[in-house]
Scaffold this motif. Structure first.
Motif, PDB file in Angstrom:
ATOM      1  N   ASN A 193     -38.959 -20.986  25.880  1.00 52.62           N
ATOM      2  CA  ASN A 193     -39.415 -22.024  26.806  1.00 52.62           C
ATOM      3  C   ASN A 193     -38.209 -22.591  27.565  1.00 52.62           C
ATOM      4  O   ASN A 193     -37.080 -22.098  27.455  1.00 52.62           O
ATOM      5  N   ALA A 194     -38.464 -23.636  28.345  1.00 55.77           N
ATOM      6  CA  ALA A 194     -37.419 -24.188  29.211  1.00 55.77           C
ATOM      7  C   ALA A 194     -36.218 -24.711  28.434  1.00 55.77           C
ATOM      8  O   ALA A 194     -35.081 -24.683  28.931  1.00 55.77           O
ATOM      9  N   ALA A 195     -36.440 -25.172  27.199  1.00 58.76           N
ATOM     10  CA  ALA A 195     -35.323 -25.665  26.386  1.00 58.76           C
ATOM     11  C   ALA A 195     -34.435 -24.514  25.927  1.00 58.76           C
ATOM     12  O   ALA A 195     -33.199 -24.598  25.984  1.00 58.76           O
ATOM     13  N   HIS A 196     -35.049 -23.421  25.438  1.00 58.51           N
ATOM     14  CA  HIS A 196     -34.266 -22.232  25.077  1.00 58.51           C
ATOM     15  C   HIS A 196     -33.468 -21.742  26.286  1.00 58.51           C
ATOM     16  O   HIS A 196     -32.281 -21.400  26.177  1.00 58.51           O
ATOM     17  N   GLU A 197     -34.137 -21.694  27.428  1.00 61.13           N
ATOM     18  CA  GLU A 197     -33.509 -21.161  28.635  1.00 61.13           C
ATOM     19  C   GLU A 197     -32.342 -22.036  29.084  1.00 61.13           C
ATOM     20  O   GLU A 197     -31.304 -21.522  29.520  1.00 61.13           O
ATOM     21  N   ALA A 198     -32.504 -23.366  28.980  1.00 59.85           N
ATOM     22  CA  ALA A 198     -31.419 -24.266  29.390  1.00 59.85           C
ATOM     23  C   ALA A 198     -30.185 -24.056  28.527  1.00 59.85           C
ATOM     24  O   ALA A 198     -29.052 -24.014  29.032  1.00 59.85           O
ATOM     25  N   LEU A 199     -30.372 -23.913  27.207  1.00 60.65           N
ATOM     26  CA  LEU A 199     -29.227 -23.663  26.331  1.00 60.65           C
ATOM     27  C   LEU A 199     -28.590 -22.309  26.651  1.00 60.65           C
ATOM     28  O   LEU A 199     -27.356 -22.182  26.671  1.00 60.65           O
ATOM     29  N   ALA A 200     -29.417 -21.294  26.904  1.00 63.95           N
ATOM     30  CA  ALA A 200     -28.886 -19.973  27.237  1.00 63.95           C
ATOM     31  C   ALA A 200     -28.075 -20.020  28.529  1.00 63.95           C
ATOM     32  O   ALA A 200     -27.031 -19.375  28.646  1.00 63.95           O
ATOM     33  N   GLU A 201     -28.537 -20.801  29.498  1.00 61.75           N
ATOM     34  CA  GLU A 201     -27.815 -20.921  30.765  1.00 61.75           C
ATOM     35  C   GLU A 201     -26.495 -21.661  30.585  1.00 61.75           C
ATOM     36  O   GLU A 201     -25.478 -21.302  31.197  1.00 61.75           O
ATOM     37  N   LEU A 202     -26.490 -22.688  29.732  1.00 59.67           N
ATOM     38  CA  LEU A 202     -25.236 -23.378  29.427  1.00 59.67           C
ATOM     39  C   LEU A 202     -24.240 -22.419  28.777  1.00 59.67           C
ATOM     40  O   LEU A 202     -23.044 -22.447  29.069  1.00 59.67           O
ATOM     41  N   GLY A 203     -24.749 -21.564  27.908  1.00 61.96           N
ATOM     42  CA  GLY A 203     -23.885 -20.576  27.281  1.00 61.96           C
ATOM     43  C   GLY A 203     -23.373 -19.554  28.267  1.00 61.96           C
ATOM     44  O   GLY A 203     -22.186 -19.204  28.266  1.00 61.96           O
ATOM     45  N   ARG A 204     -24.255 -19.064  29.122  1.00 58.79           N
ATOM     46  CA  ARG A 204     -23.843 -18.080  30.125  1.00 58.79           C
ATOM     47  C   ARG A 204     -22.748 -18.629  31.033  1.00 58.79           C
ATOM     48  O   ARG A 204     -21.818 -17.920  31.425  1.00 58.79           O
ATOM     49  N   ASP A 205     -22.845 -19.930  31.350  1.00 59.66           N
ATOM     50  CA  ASP A 205     -21.885 -20.550  32.261  1.00 59.66           C
ATOM     51  C   ASP A 205     -20.606 -21.017  31.568  1.00 59.66           C
ATOM     52  O   ASP A 205     -19.733 -21.604  32.190  1.00 59.66           O
ATOM     53  N   GLY A 206     -20.526 -20.779  30.245  1.00 59.05           N
ATOM     54  CA  GLY A 206     -19.320 -21.140  29.518  1.00 59.05           C
ATOM     55  C   GLY A 206     -19.274 -22.569  29.028  1.00 59.05           C
ATOM     56  O   GLY A 206     -18.219 -23.040  28.588  1.00 59.05           O
ATOM     57  N   SER A 207     -20.410 -23.277  29.078  1.00 51.90           N
ATOM     58  CA  SER A 207     -20.430 -24.681  28.659  1.00 51.90           C
ATOM     59  C   SER A 207     -20.887 -24.875  27.230  1.00 51.90           C
ATOM     60  O   SER A 207     -20.858 -26.001  26.727  1.00 51.90           O
TER      61      SER A 207
END
Length: 257
Positions: A80-94
């Motif tokens: 869901n959107a919460a999983h995706e937000a964490l994955a995007e933070l990880g992808r961006d190095g945050s």
């Protein structure tokens, strides 16, 4: 400055950000919880899924586990959107790491989707294992669970590896110890973190209860996102009692901004 802006600023400035997640992050995807009014253990006797029973009666254990798996995964769940937000933070190095109590594998799916075009990968520690996999108790080989559960459903009880060893669901069963190496890594990450986010967890049982405390004792900013109160709320820097699928995308957007 509101709480989410503060968290976003701290995440942006941090060297190490760690997220810890519980059942509350997967519930919006439809993944059933184990406890509660409509939890899995209202339908099954949890005493039938112990490590002792697996060792003593692998045939009966697997017969019951096939039915449990059918109920737990009677439909395909998606991040869901919460999983995706964490994955995007990880992808961006945050985001350095995700420590999760969940066994549904949704963090890994989200990370795979987000990784396209990204350069950084987030460590995902599945503290209780992954129910989509199986592991041979003799040679240690891991395999995708779908085909093995199909074999068990077709009457191969218990399903076995090519080496002759019995397959076990690759999760921590009742009466089984969590991996010492995984727990030690989780504790080290909590202690190293500059920002520690506890998401969708009651933070009552170990190791969930100790990880944010370790982060606090090391001087990290601790944020809790959970609909219900937790024993750690009093020592947290930020507590947000809102839907994780609203809060995490907002934090991610603020970090990017």
């Amino acid at each position: 400055m509101d709480d989410l802006e503060r968290l976003a600023d701290d995440i942006r400035d941090a060297a190490t950000v760690v997220a810890f997640t519980g059942a509350g992050i997967s519930q919006p995807s439809g993944v059933p919880t184990f406890r509660g009014d409509d939890g899995v253990w209202e339908k099954f006797d949890e005493g039938q899924f112990t490590y002792g029973r697996f060792q003593r009666d692998p045939v009966g254990f697997w017969a019951d586990r096939v039915e449990l798996q059918r109920v737990m995964f009677d439909e395909e769940y998606e991040p869901n959107a919460a999983h995706e937000a964490l994955a995007e933070l990880g992808r961006d190095g945050s985001l350095e790491a995700i420590l999760t109590q969940n066994t549904d594998g949704l963090h890994g799916e989200a990370a795979t989707s987000a990784r396209e075009g990204g350069t950084d990968e987030t460590t995902i520690l599945e503290l209780h294992g992954n129910s989509q996999r199986v592991r041979c108790i003799d040679c240690g080989k891991r395999a995708d669970g779908d085909s093995i559960f199909e074999r068990a459903a077709d009457g191969e009880l218990p399903p076995t590896c090519d080496c002759g060893g019995v397959y076990k669901p690759d999760v921590v069963l009742f009466g089984e110890q969590l991996s010492g190496a995984v727990i030690q890594r989780a504790r080290s990450l909590a202690q190293e973190s500059d920002v520690f986010l506890a998401i969708g967890s009651s933070l009552v049982v170990e190791p969930a209860a100790s990880l944010p405390r370790l982060a606090t004792s090391s001087g990290a900013t601790v944020g809790i996102v959970n609909l219900e109160s937790t024993p750690i709320d009093g020592s947290a820097d930020v507590v947000v009692r809102e839907d994780v699928t609203d809060v995490l995308p907002e934090i991610r957007a603020l970090v990017e901004k």
